[in-house]
Design a protein around this motif. Structure first.
Motif, PDB file in Angstrom:
ATOM      1  N   LEU A 285       0.081  -3.865  -2.117  1.00  0.00           N
ATOM      2  CA  LEU A 285       1.432  -3.644  -2.628  1.00  0.00           C
ATOM      3  C   LEU A 285       2.046  -2.387  -2.021  1.00  0.00           C
ATOM      4  O   LEU A 285       1.342  -1.529  -1.494  1.00  0.00           O
ATOM      5  CB  LEU A 285       1.407  -3.498  -4.154  1.00  0.00           C
ATOM      6  N   MET A 289       7.559  -3.216  -3.565  1.00  0.00           N
ATOM      7  CA  MET A 289       7.088  -4.498  -4.083  1.00  0.00           C
ATOM      8  C   MET A 289       6.827  -4.425  -5.576  1.00  0.00           C
ATOM      9  O   MET A 289       7.142  -5.361  -6.322  1.00  0.00           O
ATOM     10  CB  MET A 289       5.823  -4.934  -3.339  1.00  0.00           C
ATOM     11  N   ARG A 292      10.165  -4.594  -7.309  1.00  0.00           N
ATOM     12  CA  ARG A 292      10.814  -5.901  -7.239  1.00  0.00           C
ATOM     13  C   ARG A 292      10.028  -7.007  -7.916  1.00  0.00           C
ATOM     14  O   ARG A 292      10.587  -7.897  -8.561  1.00  0.00           O
ATOM     15  CB  ARG A 292      11.041  -6.303  -5.771  1.00  0.00           C
ATOM     16  N   LEU A 293       8.690  -6.991  -7.750  1.00  0.00           N
ATOM     17  CA  LEU A 293       7.867  -8.129  -8.133  1.00  0.00           C
ATOM     18  C   LEU A 293       6.858  -7.831  -9.234  1.00  0.00           C
ATOM     19  O   LEU A 293       6.276  -8.756  -9.800  1.00  0.00           O
ATOM     20  CB  LEU A 293       7.111  -8.649  -6.900  1.00  0.00           C
ATOM     21  N   TYR A 337      10.766 -13.667  -3.214  1.00  0.00           N
ATOM     22  CA  TYR A 337      10.154 -12.908  -2.131  1.00  0.00           C
ATOM     23  C   TYR A 337      11.197 -12.518  -1.092  1.00  0.00           C
ATOM     24  O   TYR A 337      12.149 -13.275  -0.828  1.00  0.00           O
ATOM     25  CB  TYR A 337       9.021 -13.723  -1.510  1.00  0.00           C
ATOM     26  N   ASP A 342       5.403 -10.249   1.526  1.00  0.00           N
ATOM     27  CA  ASP A 342       5.341 -10.080   0.071  1.00  0.00           C
ATOM     28  C   ASP A 342       4.154 -10.820  -0.524  1.00  0.00           C
ATOM     29  O   ASP A 342       3.518 -10.330  -1.464  1.00  0.00           O
ATOM     30  CB  ASP A 342       6.641 -10.589  -0.576  1.00  0.00           C
ATOM     31  N   GLN A 771       2.905  -0.691   2.481  1.00  0.00           N
ATOM     32  CA  GLN A 771       2.178  -1.721   1.744  1.00  0.00           C
ATOM     33  C   GLN A 771       0.683  -1.409   1.809  1.00  0.00           C
ATOM     34  O   GLN A 771      -0.093  -2.060   2.489  1.00  0.00           O
ATOM     35  CB  GLN A 771       2.471  -3.100   2.334  1.00  0.00           C
TER      36      GLN A 771
END
Length: 789
Positions: A285, A289, A292-293, A337, A342, A771
């Motif tokens: 991650l 990310m 957002r997710l 995504y 992602d 990431q």
């Protein structure tokens, strides 16, 4: 995940005899058994026999060691602590012994799973040195540098089941002078297997818990055969757990065996260990990310058509550089995504290991003492990733990319010492030949609707090989040590030296370097003293100087670059090996159930090397290794353990570490202002504590672990906040018909803290989000039944 990113850099398991009548002789015979990477992921005893030769102790321990939570290095001239099997057994079964040592001063441990055993996420650092700069051994056998794609060893979780580890020795400085390691800039972690039990015994443990976790362990001890004869054990361990988020499993089968045979004044010791470990991965991650997710976003191996669609749209947008295989799919990544990174379809790490040893050893306190041991290690591994960046020849916009490992290590080590007056002089040596092969290959998928390959299986029949190289590393190391006893004063003087030669030969070059490089330093001094003041207090201090050898691989070290880049390392850039000077000073107190420690240290880390990527990391260009200056670290370590009476005990530790870069770094002509910045993945404050109870039927433990802010960029513009994690154990022991049983319940992350566990899974950058983070596991619960017969 598997990306092309290139890094910048309270009791033991129960066991009782089959014959109940044997219990009367327990005390009489107890002595008989004394004893970031440059590429992405990839009891009672039988009737008393004649005493066997006792096992040598690697380090002196406190006389009342069996009653302590930890042993804070009593009598040592350096900072060192020891943990026993009880410290592991009180945790959830299957927990990595590295998680058990996390409570020690200045030990920073991270993992994205409840057990601390998931290798892609597993990180341990000591005084800001990462696991690649820490030496690891098992019964003296070198385990390599602790990296995920290990080129010269294996993780301790694969080398031995945690139930079979008798004790663990942690040296926070630059480590034990006699350790078989050439990378220990920042300490050593030495594991020692338990001996076979003198009585015939069968141990059975079974666990079940969150995420459908099943853990089984069984061990059979033969007991001492005949009159002062050999003894042995064999064990089998099994772990199967679903991932705590997403889909997939993590599974391991493990076999351990050990025998001991007295032969006069020495004993013959042999070990065999086998592990088959298959782990489906969690998605790496970034902070973006997570925003957002959320923390629970993960690979989508339950939805292959969606993975194909994401790969199609990525190719159509030109993002991946792959051909447009399905223009009708459009160029917008399906919500929620934002791009092909992602989520991936799947990724995994597969490892099979065989580790065996045979040798002789004397008692540690013998007038002439020593050991001689040979070992062999074979490993076959694949780190695989369903990549949307390389399509299969069939037209499927995804293929399976692997990084493949094959290790064949063979070596011998030994020592010989004797007491001459007030001197105890020891000389030792180690020789190893490591033949290592590493490859990057791609395997085709046949269908756009269902995956034709499983991430849990070793892959065969590739359609392409990007590179395939052989590497040979020859290691010669020796040491000389004199322990001088002058009444209350003990002085340690000595040095170690080594020559490590690395050779690379391409089979499929792929543009990577071949050649030879060597690190040679035959004088790395160690000196220390310990002064005892009465029976309770002692002062200690030491100085050590060590150097780190290079590794041989396509994914790290000097060969992980182009031929031109490697040639420049030898001529123009004059690459130097990393080195460190460590100074320690402290005091210990040990009296009537109270043990305390206070120590300070200063570390000068020189010739820091960094693999600097060329171009965007996703492209996978070979990096260039270079020296980028030094690091200075100083800090304070404290620990306190006390027996409170009525079965209660308390332990706590606090560590302060100020570790900063001393030089700016120029990258592509741009100066990166990192001088004075805190080193990555180095919390300044660590606070650990636990309360234990063990009396009569019941036992329990509550432990807390605080870690302050950690940075994952060299300029310190990106970080993850501090966190507190709490684990707990409660259990009971009963005796039924002379057979003993135990039930134990464990909770990890008891208060369900949401947090980032691992940082730097894909390396560290100078600035900006990356990431390279892994989320920590939520609250999980496990119940274990243990039985001994």
């Amino acid at each position: 995940m598997r990306r092309f990113t290139l890094c910048l850099l309270a009791g033991a398991a129960l066991s009782w005899p089959l014959a109940a009548s044997a219990s009367a002789s327990a005390s009489a015979s107890a002595s008989a058994s004394a004893s970031a990477s440059a590429s992405a992921r990839d009891g009672a005893l039988a009737p008393t026999p004649a005493p066997a030769a006792p096992a040598p102790e690697a380090e002196p321990v406190a006389d009342d060691a069996g009653n302590d939570i930890i042993i804070v290095g009593k009598g040592q001239t350096r900072q060192v602590q020891q943990l026993g099997q009880a410290d592991i057994a009180i945790l959830a079964p299957g927990t990595s012994p590295l998680k058990a040592i996390a409570k020690l001063p200045n030990v920073n441990f991270q993992s994205a799973d409840a057990f601390g055993a998931y290798e892609w996420s597993q990180r341990v650092s000591i005084r800001s040195f990462n696991q690649n700069q820490i030496g690891f051994t098992l019964d003296g056998i070198p385990l390599g540098d602790g990296s995920y794609g290990n080129t010269n060893g294996l993780h301790i979780s694969r080398a031995i089941s945690s139930e079979n580890i008798g004790r663990t020795l942690v040296s926070q400085g630059s480590g034990s002078i006699g350790a078989q390691a050439t990378n220990n800039l920042g300490g050593t972690i030495e594991f020692f297997s338990s001996d076979p039990k003198p009585a015939t015994a069968l141990t059975l443990n079974g666990s079940y818990g969150s995420a459908n976790t099943v853990r089984a362990f069984g061990r059979f001890d033969t007991g001492v055969l005949g009159d002062n004869g050999p003894s042995a054990y064999v064990s089998y361990g099994f772990l199967d757990t679903d991932k705590w988020k997403g889909f997939g499993i993590q599974r391991q089968n493990q076999v351990n065996a050990k025998f001991v045979a007295p032969i006069g004044a020495v004993r013959l010791v042999g070990t065999f260990n086998y592990s088959d470990r298959r782990e489906q991965d969690y998605q790496d991650l970034s902070l973006d990310m997570i925003k957002r997710l959320g923390y629970r976003v993960d690979n989508i191996d339950d939805n292959f058509p969606l993975a194909v669609l994401i790969a199609d749209t990525g190719a159509n947008s030109g993002y991946t550089g792959a051909p447009k295989l399905n223009p009708a799919a459009g160029s917008v990544t399906p919500a929620p995504y934002a791009n092909a990174d992602d989520v991936y379809f799947d990724a995994a790490g597969l490892r099979q290991d065989y580790l065996a040893s045979l040798g002789v050893e004397t008692a540690k306190d013998a007038t002439v003492h020593g050991e001689l041991k040979a070992y062999y290690h074979a490993n076959h591994g694949q780190g695989l990733w369903f990549t949307p960046y390389v399509p299969s020849p069939s037209g499927v916009p995804i293929s399976v990319r692997t990084t493949e490992y094959d290790i064949h290590r063979k070596g011998v080590f030994g020592s010989l010492g004797t007491k001459l007056g007030f001197n105890d002089i020891t000389v030792g040596g180690w020789y190893e030949v490591n033949d290592f092969r590493q490859a990057r290959r791609f395997y085709a998928l046949d269908s756009r609707t269902a995956p034709s390959r499983s991430a849990r299986d070793f892959q065969y029949l590739p359609f392409a090989t990007q590179w395939y190289n052989t590497y040979q590393t020859d290691t010669v190391q020796y040491y000389v040590q004199d322990k001088i006893g002058l009444g209350d004063l003990t002085i340690d003087l000595g040095w170690k030296g080594f020559a490590v030669t690395n050779k690379a030969t391409p089979i499929v070059s792929g543009g990577l370097a071949s050649g030879r490089i060597q690190v040679k330093d035959f004088f790395q001094p160690h000196a220390g003293l310990n002064y005892r003041i009465g029976d309770a207090f002692e002062l200690f201090g030491d100085f050590t100087q060590v150097k780190r050898a290079f590794v041989s691989a396509a994914t790290s070290g000097p060969f992980a670059t182009t031929q031109a880049g490697f040639n420049a390392l030898l001529t123009t850039n004059k690459l130097k090996p990393e080195s460190s000077d460590t100074f320690e000073l402290g005091g210990r107190y040990h009296y009537r159930g109270v043990t305390a420690l206070l120590a300070g240290y200063y570390v000068d880390f020189s010739n820091r090397t960094l693999a600097q990527s060329v171009g965007a990391g996703i492209v996978g260009n070979p990096p260039i290794l270079s020296n980028v200056g030094s690091v200075r670290a100083y800090g304070l370590e404290t620990a306190l353990e006390a027996k409170l009476g009525y079965g209660f005990g308390v332990y706590g530790s606090y560590s302060y570490n100020d570790s900063t870069y001393r030089d700016n770094v120029t990258v592509g002509g741009v100066v990166q202002a990192i001088r004075g910045k805190q080193t990555v993945d180095t919390p300044k404050h660590l606070i650990k504590g636990e309360l234990t109870y063990d009396k009569g039927i019941f036992f329990g433990r509550v432990g807390a672990d605080y870690m302050s802010r950690r940075y994952f960029t060299y300029t310190n513009d990106q970080s993850v906040p501090g966190r507190v994690l709490v684990d707990a154990t409660i259990g009971a022991r009963v005796t039924i018909a002379d057979r003993k049983f135990e039930i134990q319940a464990n909770a990890t992350n008891l208060f369900d803290k949401t947090y980032v566990a691992t940082i730097g899974s894909n390396g560290f950058g100078y600035k900006g989000d990356n990431q390279t983070l892994l989320a920590g596991a939520p609250a999980q619960y496990f119940v274990t039944i243990k039985a001994g017969f």
